[in-house]
Structures are given as C-alpha cells and as structure tokens.
Design an enzyme around this catalytic site. Structure first.
Site, PDB file in Angstrom:
ATOM      1  N   TYR A  29      11.352  43.605   7.205  1.00  0.00           N
ATOM      2  CA  TYR A  29      10.112  43.100   7.805  1.00  0.00           C
ATOM      3  C   TYR A  29       9.904  43.598   9.228  1.00  0.00           C
ATOM      4  CZ  TYR A  29      11.246  39.193   4.548  1.00  0.00           C
ATOM      5  OH  TYR A  29      11.613  38.401   3.487  1.00  0.00           O
ATOM      6  N   ARG A  62      16.789  41.809   7.435  1.00  0.00           N
ATOM      7  CA  ARG A  62      15.459  41.442   7.935  1.00  0.00           C
ATOM      8  C   ARG A  62      14.827  42.471   8.870  1.00  0.00           C
ATOM      9  NH1 ARG A  62      14.137  37.501  10.524  1.00  0.00           N
ATOM     10  NH2 ARG A  62      12.265  36.959   9.413  1.00  0.00           N
ATOM     11  N   TYR A  83      17.710  33.582   5.420  1.00  0.00           N
ATOM     12  CA  TYR A  83      17.288  34.848   4.814  1.00  0.00           C
ATOM     13  C   TYR A  83      18.115  36.026   5.331  1.00  0.00           C
ATOM     14  CZ  TYR A  83      13.518  31.717   3.639  1.00  0.00           C
ATOM     15  OH  TYR A  83      12.819  30.631   3.193  1.00  0.00           O
ATOM     16  N   CYS A 100      23.856  54.545   4.646  1.00  0.00           N
ATOM     17  CA  CYS A 100      23.180  55.839   4.597  1.00  0.00           C
ATOM     18  C   CYS A 100      21.693  55.700   4.334  1.00  0.00           C
ATOM     19  CB  CYS A 100      23.847  56.717   3.549  1.00  0.00           C
ATOM     20  SG  CYS A 100      25.574  56.973   3.941  1.00  0.00           S
ATOM     21  N   ARG A 123      13.863  28.021   6.710  1.00  0.00           N
ATOM     22  CA  ARG A 123      14.118  28.672   7.990  1.00  0.00           C
ATOM     23  C   ARG A 123      14.297  27.673   9.128  1.00  0.00           C
ATOM     24  NH1 ARG A 123      12.087  33.834   8.730  1.00  0.00           N
ATOM     25  NH2 ARG A 123      10.661  33.399   7.007  1.00  0.00           N
TER      26      ARG A 123
HETATM   27  C1  LIG Z   1      10.480  30.077   0.623  1.00  0.00           C
HETATM   28  C2  LIG Z   1       9.888  28.771   0.299  1.00  0.00           C
HETATM   29  C3  LIG Z   1      10.096  27.673   1.132  1.00  0.00           C
HETATM   30  C4  LIG Z   1      10.841  27.760   2.446  1.00  0.00           C
HETATM   31  O1  LIG Z   1      10.142  28.504   3.380  1.00  0.00           O
HETATM   32  P1  LIG Z   1      10.632  28.494   4.913  1.00  0.00           P
HETATM   33  O2  LIG Z   1       9.678  29.385   5.579  1.00  0.00           O
HETATM   34  O3  LIG Z   1      12.015  29.025   4.941  1.00  0.00           O
HETATM   35  O4  LIG Z   1      10.546  27.108   5.408  1.00  0.00           O
HETATM   36  C5  LIG Z   1       9.585  26.466   0.752  1.00  0.00           C
HETATM   37  N1  LIG Z   1       8.900  26.326  -0.411  1.00  0.00           N
HETATM   38  C6  LIG Z   1       8.676  27.358  -1.249  1.00  0.00           C
HETATM   39  C7  LIG Z   1       7.938  27.138  -2.496  1.00  0.00           C
HETATM   40  C8  LIG Z   1       9.163  28.616  -0.913  1.00  0.00           C
HETATM   41  O5  LIG Z   1       8.919  29.640  -1.735  1.00  0.00           O
END
Ligand SMILES: *Cc1c(COP(=O)(O)O)cnc(C)c1O
Length: 404
Positions: A302, A298, A358, A329, A262
């Site tokens: 969430y 998203r 995401y 729908c 992210r």
């Molecule tokens: C999803 C995930 C990440 C990345 O997470 P971010 O919040 O996008 O930084 C890193 N390592 C593992 C093992 C993950 O499952």
C-alpha cells in the site's frame, strides 16, 4: 519502556514484539466509550491472529469477527465463546457455512442474495435456524486509501439498501433464517467521523423501517475501521466515535457491536530488524536489513508509512537520505524510501513501529524465508508466543511427495 536491544539479543531478528498492556488499554478505551449501551467488541482476527493475542482479548470479554472458518476455529481454540463469534466475508464456501452453523456461532454476516440462499440451504440440511445479519453497503466515501475503502457501491462488499430490505423480508419468511443483526463496514484507517455517522444514520433508518415490517434487529454492527497514528494523522477519539454512533440510534433497543482490528493492535506491535550492511548505487544509498517484504508487506503493498527508529544512535548524529530495503529479490522489497538515517553498521537494530496489525498475518514464505518469531511483552516480562519457522517447517508439506 520496551528493551528492544535486549529482546533482539534474546530472541534474534527479524522479530515481532507485541505490548500486551497496550492491547488491553486500547480495548478498554473503546469498551468504556460505549458504556451507555449494551455493546460487544468483536476483535477483527485478521489484523493479528496469533492465538495468544486472541486469548488476551477474550480474557477481557471481547468477541471475534472472523472472515474464514479457519479464523472461527482459531477464535474458539483461543477460548472465545461461540456466542461472541461472528463470521463475515464476501465469499464463503458451503462447508464453511455448515461448520459455522454446527458450531452455533452468534451470527453469519451475509453479503449477497446468492450467499443468503446458500446459508438457507445449509441451515435446512441441518434443520437449524441460521442467525444472520446482512451487510449493508451505504454508499459512503470513507475518505481513506482506495484499497481499504469498502463502503462504496464500486467496492465488492455488502448489498444496497433496497436489496437489504428485500433480503430481510425473505429471511423473515424463511423457516431456516433468523435475521437478528445488521452490519456495515465502510473502510479501514478512518480518521473522519462524518462518514461513519452518516453511514450509521442511514443504516439506523433501515432498522426503523424493518421494525414496521415486524423484523426486529437486535445487533447493530458498525464494523471496524477506527484509524491509528502511523505518522501525524489526526485521530478519532473512541468517545467521539461512540457518541456519533449512539446519536443515530435514538429509540432503538439494540446491542452495539463493532469490529476493530487495527485500532486494537497496530500500535502495540513492533518489528525488529538488524542492519546487514549498507551499499550505494551511484548516488543512491541503501540500508539493507535482515527483514523483508515477506515478513512485513504493508510498505510494498500500500506504500504504507511505518516509522523507523534506530536504536543506540545519538540524536545529533549526521544523517543522509537512504532507502531501507530487505533481502528479497523484488524491487518492491522496501520498508521506507528516501528517509534520513545516520550511517549504520553491521548489526545495528532498527525498530519498525505500528507493526501489530496486518503485518505478521500477511507474512509469507516467499524466497523460502521462515516466518519470524512473535514475542509478547506484558508487565515488564517477555514470552514467546510463536516460535520462528524452521527449514523443516517450510518443507514439511512437500517432502513426502518427492519422486526419484
Ligand atoms: C477488516 C475488517 C474489519 C477490521 O478493520 P480495521 O480497519 O482493522 O478495524 C472489521 N470488519 C470487517 C468486516 C472487516 O473486513
């Protein structure tokens, strides 16, 4: 300045846009923060797995954190060297483990005793030594959304400290396992430093106690999770993040790895959607747009907040409360509820911010809506990096099986 209107006209909507200069900037900020040590930033491919995005990071020197063999193959295809790829995830099929071993990637990140046994069996069949790390669950509350918290015992991820130690001893004594890494990842969208520091300290202590057993950990993987600003969150500065981790590693000669997703991509991305029309049900106002939850889920999944900007309206225009909804729908098909927008007209352009992570990767064909095109903007130039999915694409895997 990104020319949203011109790009919407050129590529049509709905559309994902990624600012490749911003991607590079985020990577560099983080890499610089760790410059006091050897470090490897493994981009978490699941955040945005477009090949051109992966390649962009690979060109900057990044590795990749993958959670399926498909992602491993994407990373390799995009030019990430195998010695910078790690394979995480709580459930891996034998075939995935075998292929990862054959491709000789840097590390398989093991999340349970049962998985370690499967990795050993696969490595033995190939007569290879599998380089592994073990994901430790330090039982730390990351103080984030419960759906994206992963570092508590109640979450499915990793193993507790005692189990980890036992597994390292087992691996050390195996001819087919080479325990060279340790890993934790306590959650996503982290905005507090303390939980990361605490987790890092706990795992660093485990590394020290493994040293006394002659188990030499070379890779200290702190996971991903660095938060970004969707709204008005206070953020962790990369420098402070790095310092907090480094402060727990005194006396340890390890390469630091981290797996941001992210942080690297979210705020480089924009989702462009046009207004179809408005309607009111009683007192309730709806702005109906051409993008839907199948494109960007998203908010529905969430209840996530994404800032929505409307292009080409005067600042002082009168606004009223509305929901911004898509054509799918489902009542859950919305981008925002109860926000204030001016009256919109057919074809007005809305820009949904923070859409680089995401979003496209979670899109689907629900309602037989094709996945949207993706466009890179770099140094003032734009280029297509994924074409819009056509009807033909969507039926391709079914049409040959139609019976009379
Ligand atoms: C999803 C995930 C990440 C990345 O997470 P971010 O919040 O996008 O930084 C890193 N390592 C593992 C093992 C993950 O499952």
């Amino acid at each position: 300045m990104i020319e949203f209107q011109a790009l919407a006209d050129k590529y049509d909507t709905p559309l994902y846009l990624y600012d490749f200069n911003h991607l590079a900037q985020q990577y560099t900020r983080l890499k610089e923060a760790f410059r006091a040590r050897k470090s490897l930033i493994c981009y978490a491919v699941k955040a945005n797995s477009n090949l051109s995005v992966i390649k962009h990071f690979a060109n900057l020197g990044a590795g990749c954190d993958c959670v399926s063999i498909g992602e491993v193959k994407r990373a390799l295809y995009a030019g990430v060297p195998n010695y910078k790829i790690i394979f995480s995830g709580v459930g891996k099929r034998d075939e995935e483990i075998k292929e990862a071993l054959e491709k000789d990637i840097l590390l398989i990140n093991v999340e349970s005793e049962a998985e370690l046994n499967r990795v050993e069996i696969q490595a033995a069949e190939l007569n290879k030594q599998a380089r592994i790390s073990i994901r430790v669950n330090p039982n730390i509350d990351p103080q984030t959304h419960p759906y994206i918290s992963t570092g508590l015992h109640e979450n499915k991820f990793g193993v507790d400290l005692d189990t980890a130690k036992r597994l390292y001893i087992f691996a050390k004594n195996s001819d087919f396992l080479d325990p060279v890494g340790i890993h934790f990842h306590i959650g996503s969208q982290l905005t507090q430093l303390e939980p990361i520091k605490e987790a890092s300290a706990i795992v660093a202590d485990l590394v020290r106690s493994l040293q006394t057993l002659d188990i030499d950990i070379k890779f200290f993987d702190v996971g991903g999770g660095l938060g970004i600003r969707y709204d008005d969150e206070t953020l962790i500065e990369p420098y402070d993040y790095a310092q907090a981790i480094l402060s727990t590693l005194t006396g340890l000669d390890v390469t630091i790895m981290c797996e941001p997703g992210r942080f690297l991509t979210a705020n480089s991305g924009y989702f462009l959607t046009r207004v179809l029309y408005e309607k009111t049900n009683g007192d309730k106002r709806f702005v109906i747009v051409d993008g839907g939850m199948n494109d960007l889920i998203r908010p529905s999944l969430y209840n996530a907040y994404h800032k929505i900007e409307i292009i080409g309206k005067a600042e002082d225009e009168e606004t009223s409360e509305c929901d911004v909804v898509g054509p799918v729908c489902e009542s859950g098909d919305f981008f925002a509820k109860n926000i204030r927008l001016p009256l919109t007209r057919h074809n007005d352009l809305l820009v949904i911010h923070s859409a680089g992570a995401y979003c496209a990767t979670m899109s689907s064909n629900y309602n037989t809506r094709g996945r949207v095109a993706e466009v890179a903007v770099e140094d003032g130039k734009d280029r297509l990096i994924r074409r819009r999915e056509s009807f033909e694409d969507m039926i391709a895997l079914e049409k040959d099986y139609l019976k009379d």
